[in-house]
Design a protein around this motif. Structure first.
Motif, PDB file in Angstrom:
ATOM      1  N   ALA A 251      -2.703   7.170  -5.878  1.00 43.54           N
ATOM      2  CA  ALA A 251      -2.586   6.014  -5.500  1.00 43.54           C
ATOM      3  C   ALA A 251      -2.318   5.795  -3.899  1.00 43.54           C
ATOM      4  O   ALA A 251      -2.880   4.807  -3.356  1.00 43.54           O
ATOM      5  CB  ALA A 251      -1.370   5.329  -6.213  1.00 43.54           C
ATOM      6  N   GLN A 252      -1.714   6.849  -3.355  1.00 43.96           N
ATOM      7  CA  GLN A 252      -1.389   6.621  -1.975  1.00 43.96           C
ATOM      8  C   GLN A 252      -2.614   6.742  -1.192  1.00 43.96           C
ATOM      9  O   GLN A 252      -2.722   6.217   0.113  1.00 43.96           O
ATOM     10  CB  GLN A 252      -0.410   7.821  -1.476  1.00 43.96           C
ATOM     11  N   GLN A 278       5.050   8.580 -12.857  1.00 44.96           N
ATOM     12  CA  GLN A 278       4.024   9.971 -12.606  1.00 44.96           C
ATOM     13  C   GLN A 278       3.411   9.883 -11.089  1.00 44.96           C
ATOM     14  O   GLN A 278       3.172  10.993 -10.565  1.00 44.96           O
ATOM     15  CB  GLN A 278       2.834  10.015 -13.689  1.00 44.96           C
ATOM     16  N   ILE A 279       3.481   8.885 -10.403  1.00 46.43           N
ATOM     17  CA  ILE A 279       3.011   8.587  -9.465  1.00 46.43           C
ATOM     18  C   ILE A 279       3.939   8.363  -8.253  1.00 46.43           C
ATOM     19  O   ILE A 279       4.026   9.206  -7.250  1.00 46.43           O
ATOM     20  CB  ILE A 279       2.005   7.153  -9.202  1.00 46.43           C
ATOM     21  N   PHE A 280       5.186   7.759  -8.673  1.00 48.69           N
ATOM     22  CA  PHE A 280       6.181   7.561  -7.597  1.00 48.69           C
ATOM     23  C   PHE A 280       7.361   8.233  -7.815  1.00 48.69           C
ATOM     24  O   PHE A 280       8.467   8.385  -6.974  1.00 48.69           O
ATOM     25  CB  PHE A 280       6.318   6.244  -7.323  1.00 48.69           C
ATOM     26  N   GLY A 281       7.412   9.162  -8.711  1.00 46.96           N
ATOM     27  CA  GLY A 281       8.412  10.067  -8.946  1.00 46.96           C
ATOM     28  C   GLY A 281       9.627   9.280  -9.561  1.00 46.96           C
ATOM     29  O   GLY A 281       9.666   8.211 -10.144  1.00 46.96           O
ATOM     30  N   SER A 282      10.643  10.293 -10.327  1.00 46.61           N
ATOM     31  CA  SER A 282      11.730   9.676 -11.064  1.00 46.61           C
ATOM     32  C   SER A 282      12.980  10.431 -10.761  1.00 46.61           C
ATOM     33  O   SER A 282      12.736  11.689 -10.475  1.00 46.61           O
ATOM     34  CB  SER A 282      11.466   9.947 -12.313  1.00 46.61           C
ATOM     35  N   ARG A 288      10.485   2.596  -5.388  1.00 42.77           N
ATOM     36  CA  ARG A 288       9.384   3.005  -4.104  1.00 42.77           C
ATOM     37  C   ARG A 288       8.030   2.160  -4.552  1.00 42.77           C
ATOM     38  O   ARG A 288       7.665   1.971  -3.482  1.00 42.77           O
ATOM     39  CB  ARG A 288       9.028   4.478  -4.585  1.00 42.77           C
ATOM     40  N   LEU A 289       7.891   1.799  -5.581  1.00 42.51           N
ATOM     41  CA  LEU A 289       6.506   0.949  -5.820  1.00 42.51           C
ATOM     42  C   LEU A 289       6.806  -0.230  -5.374  1.00 42.51           C
ATOM     43  O   LEU A 289       5.745  -0.784  -4.683  1.00 42.51           O
ATOM     44  CB  LEU A 289       6.365   1.020  -7.520  1.00 42.51           C
ATOM     45  N   LEU A 293       4.269  -1.830  -2.648  1.00 41.16           N
ATOM     46  CA  LEU A 293       3.519  -3.123  -2.609  1.00 41.16           C
ATOM     47  C   LEU A 293       4.166  -4.205  -1.698  1.00 41.16           C
ATOM     48  O   LEU A 293       3.375  -5.170  -1.136  1.00 41.16           O
ATOM     49  CB  LEU A 293       3.546  -3.681  -4.077  1.00 41.16           C
ATOM     50  N   ALA A 294       5.238  -4.490  -1.469  1.00 44.28           N
ATOM     51  CA  ALA A 294       5.880  -5.342  -0.585  1.00 44.28           C
ATOM     52  C   ALA A 294       5.317  -5.079   0.690  1.00 44.28           C
ATOM     53  O   ALA A 294       5.038  -6.030   1.524  1.00 44.28           O
ATOM     54  CB  ALA A 294       7.420  -5.394  -0.615  1.00 44.28           C
ATOM     55  N   GLU A 295       5.352  -3.841   1.287  1.00 44.53           N
ATOM     56  CA  GLU A 295       5.024  -3.645   2.518  1.00 44.53           C
ATOM     57  C   GLU A 295       3.180  -4.086   2.688  1.00 44.53           C
ATOM     58  O   GLU A 295       2.921  -4.685   3.642  1.00 44.53           O
ATOM     59  CB  GLU A 295       4.973  -2.251   2.955  1.00 44.53           C
ATOM     60  N   LEU A 296       2.531  -3.775   1.453  1.00 44.41           N
ATOM     61  CA  LEU A 296       1.072  -4.020   1.737  1.00 44.41           C
ATOM     62  C   LEU A 296       0.955  -5.502   1.645  1.00 44.41           C
ATOM     63  O   LEU A 296      -0.092  -6.041   2.102  1.00 44.41           O
ATOM     64  CB  LEU A 296       0.534  -3.467   0.501  1.00 44.41           C
TER      65      LEU A 296
END
Length: 350
Positions: A251-252, A278-282, A288-289, A293-296
């Motif tokens: 995704a990154q 799976q993508i941003f960890g736990s 973190r997601l 998305l807020a930054e984007l």
């Protein structure tokens, strides 16, 4: 050296928390593996970050589905229950005889489940989005964590919501997805002309025209889940005729480029179906997601549809919007992991 204590705990948790109600066979086999050092040593070859119980049992299932003869095969057909006192001996014997093949499978493959029936939960979200985004602009869906991309073909399936059958213009009559509706009927009205061609993102996309690759996906389903296997096979056959578009990478690697490349006259929607952690960890993956998305969204407005547990016992669906770095999210539904039931909330929760 394998940490038997930690790995054994992983197998026991899998048996007690995941498999007991859905696959008595896998629960029995996982408990057997938890108390057998030889099986734990073999399971330790699973790739980092992959769930060892799922991988070991899927590898066994994968080999048995190819017609290998062994007494264990009888129990994978569902014709007989496996007694606890026989499970360890049978599983150990099978794995010992095919240790090289199992080791190769679990050290190179990963869990890449595409639960087609989750589209019964996603479709109402897309209908709700269409109602909210009523300016007539096209809606582009990006499925993050797409695997074989079967959720990208959501407009190709036939749906049954408690006997209310929904047939779309390109619905395949042989791929019927069922969902029990709890409470009010969710939004189902769609104008498919408004949806732009979707795209998926997946680190290791599954080639839907590769029989070996798709067979592994089927092997990841649990033996008792025969309906899931049938639906998955049907959807894979459909995908092989019209392969979805999937970008290889994380995704990154792609989120920022997709934000920049999507035309301004399209609404951009990111979909995460049990893939956020799976993508941003736990823990903290959801947070973190949201930050990402807020930054984007400083570049353009964005939308999100995510389904998962999010720290709760009952899974839920979150719909969110992002604009100028500001996010707003609502819990719009509760649902089943496999999309077998949906409770659409008339009043979304914060």
């Amino acid at each position: 050296m394998t940490d038997h204590t930690q790995l054994a705990d992983t197998f026991r948790r899998f048996a007690d928390q995941q498999a007991t109600n859905l696959s008595p066979l896998y629960a029995t086999l996982a408990r057997a593996a938890a108390r057998t050092p030889e099986l734990l040593d073999l399971a330790a070859h699973t790739q980092p970050g992959q769930p060892a119980p799922n991988m070991l049992l899927a590898a066994v299932h994968h080999i048995l589905r190819r017609g290998v003869k062994h007494p264990l095969a009888l129990y994978f057909t569902g014709h007989e229950d496996l007694a606890e006192d026989r499970a360890a001996d049978l599983l150990t014997d099978f794995c010992r005889r095919r240790a090289v093949r199992i080791r190769r499978i679990i050290s190179t493959r990963s869990v890449q489940t595409n639960e087609v029936n989750r589209c019964t939960v996603l479709l109402p979200a897309f209908a709700a989005l269409q109602q909210q985004l009523d300016d007539g602009r096209p809606i582009r869906i990006v499925d993050v964590g797409a695997s074989a991309g079967l959720a990208l073909l959501w407009d190709r399936y036939t749906y049954d919501y408690d006997g209310h059958q929904l047939t779309l213009p390109d619905s395949d009559p042989d791929t019927v997805l069922h969902c029990e509706v709890k409470g009010a009927m969710p939004p189902l009205s769609l104008d498919l002309a408004r949806f732009a061609p979707p795209v998926g993102i997946e680190p290791s996309p599954v080639d839907v025209t590769d029989r070996e690759a798709t067979e592994w996906l089927v092997s990841l389903t649990w033996p008792e889940q025969t309906n899931r296997m049938h639906t998955l096979n049907s959807a894979l056959a459909l995908a092989a005729r019209t392969p979805p578009t999937i970008l290889a990478g994380t995704a990154q690697d792609h989120l920022a480029d997709i934000v920049d490349e999507t035309p301004d006259d399209q609404h951009l929607v990111f979909v995460f179906s049990w893939s956020i952690y799976q993508i941003f960890g736990s823990p903290g993956g959801r947070e973190r997601l949201v930050d990402t998305l807020a930054e984007l969204s400083q570049r353009r407005s964005l939308h999100e549809v995510s389904i998962g547990h999010f720290g709760q016992e009952i899974p839920r669906m979150i719909m969110a919007s992002y604009d100028g770095g500001v996010s707003r999210s609502d819990i719009v539904a509760h649902c089943d992991v496999y999309g077998t039931w949906l409770d659409w909330l008339a009043k979304p929760g914060a």
